[in-house]
Design an enzyme around this catalytic site. Structure first.
Site, PDB file in Angstrom:
ATOM      1  N   HIS A   1     -10.078   1.006   1.966  1.00 44.05           N
ATOM      2  CA  HIS A   1      -9.549   2.309   2.410  1.00 44.05           C
ATOM      3  C   HIS A   1     -10.684   3.252   2.794  1.00 44.05           C
ATOM      4  CE1 HIS A   1      -5.216   2.573   2.082  1.00 44.05           C
ATOM      5  NE2 HIS A   1      -5.197   2.065   0.861  1.00 44.05           N
TER       6      HIS A   1
ATOM      7  N   HIS B   1      -9.001  -3.733  -1.975  1.00 40.79           N
ATOM      8  CA  HIS B   1      -8.041  -2.919  -1.224  1.00 40.79           C
ATOM      9  C   HIS B   1      -8.483  -1.448  -1.192  1.00 40.79           C
ATOM     10  CE1 HIS B   1      -3.653  -1.943  -0.194  1.00 40.79           C
ATOM     11  NE2 HIS B   1      -4.185  -0.750  -0.453  1.00 40.79           N
ATOM     12  N   GLU B   2      -8.884  -0.919  -2.358  1.00 46.01           N
ATOM     13  CA  GLU B   2      -9.249   0.502  -2.418  1.00 46.01           C
ATOM     14  C   GLU B   2     -10.580   0.774  -1.706  1.00 46.01           C
ATOM     15  OE1 GLU B   2      -6.914   2.425  -3.162  1.00 46.01           O
ATOM     16  OE2 GLU B   2      -5.687   0.838  -4.028  1.00 46.01           O
TER      17      GLU B   2
ATOM     18  N   CYS C   1       0.870  -1.189   0.000  1.00 44.58           N
ATOM     19  CA  CYS C   1       0.000   0.000   0.000  1.00 44.58           C
ATOM     20  C   CYS C   1       0.896   1.225   0.000  1.00 44.58           C
ATOM     21  CB  CYS C   1      -0.877  -0.023   1.255  1.00 44.58           C
ATOM     22  SG  CYS C   1      -1.936   1.424   1.428  1.00 44.58           S
TER      23      CYS C   1
HETATM   24 NI    NI Z   1      -3.583   1.224  -0.120  1.00 41.03          NI
END
Ligand code: NI
Length: 223
Positions: free
Chosen positions: A177, A173-174, A131
């Site tokens: 966030h 993953h995004e 990341c």
């Molecule tokens: Ni990330």
């Protein structure tokens, strides 16, 4: 007489002011790293808080920042904005054996606004990932191999699409966030490796050797 009450702090400036301030600063945009609370708060839904021109300029700046890093995804909290917006793009310039093992197929540029995902099937894919907000490190994360992603694009059109392979990892993953979740929250911590160690020891297509040497187990789907 009691002392006067302290003056309350001014409210947060409107999102559009914060975006203008950000865009007036250095480019590529500075990337916020782990430890900043903005990465740990659920971001607010995008609901037309920006003019279309502002949104366009923000997206362009985020894309340029992602490509310069370089990275394959960038979420608004990573540039300090608690907004449910992310960009993804992966040219997937990797050797064929990695492409096959990891499903690392090219992912064209996409804007994800208010994305949500759900698993499609029970298969898991387990690989090292990193990341931009945790620079210098990667760790093994087991993720859904396929997900259904619902979002809007930059024109407000509905996106409802199934992603698999590496693009599925990127969208998970995004989207995470935007909920204040970092990949480390889902990672096998015994796998945590510096970029240098990763390049020297764990560049194989799968993390099987790393699991054996570092002492963690992989879910069956990883084989
Ligand atoms: Ni990330």
């Amino acid at each position: 007489m009691p002392p006067p009450l302290p003056t309350p702090p001014p409210p947060h400036p409107p999102l559009s002011d914060r975006v203008e301030e950000l865009l007036a600063g250095p480019h590529p945009l500075p990337i916020v790293v782990a430890g900043d609370p903005v990465l740990r708060r659920p971001a607010e839904p995008y609901d037309g808080q920006l003019s279309s021109g502002q949104l366009e300029r923000l997206i362009a700046a985020m894309r340029a920042t992602m490509l310069a890093a370089p990275g394959v995804g960038l979420a608004a909290p990573q540039v300090g904005l608690a907004l449910r917006l992310a960009v993804i793009e992966d040219p997937a310039t990797v050797p064929d054996e990695l492409r096959t093992a990891r499903g690392r197929v090219p992912q064209p540029f996409r804007v994800l606004i208010n994305p949500v995902y759900e698993a499609v099937g029970a298969a898991r894919a387990t690989f090292f990932e990193g990341c931009l907000s945790v620079p210098g490190w990667q760790a093994v994360v087991a993720r859904h191999e396929r997900v259904r992603l619902r979002a809007q694009d930059e024109e407000g059109r509905t996106l409802d699409e199934v992603f698999s392979g590496w693009p599925a990892r990127i969208v998970q993953h995004e989207t995470d966030h935007l909920d204040g979740t970092l990949y480390l929250d889902r990672a096998e911590l015994r796998s945590l490796s510096s970029q240098q160690t990763l390049a020297e020891r764990w560049a194989q297509p799968t993390p099987r050797l790393a699991a054996r040497e570092l002492g963690f187990t992989l879910p069956p789907a990883a084989d």
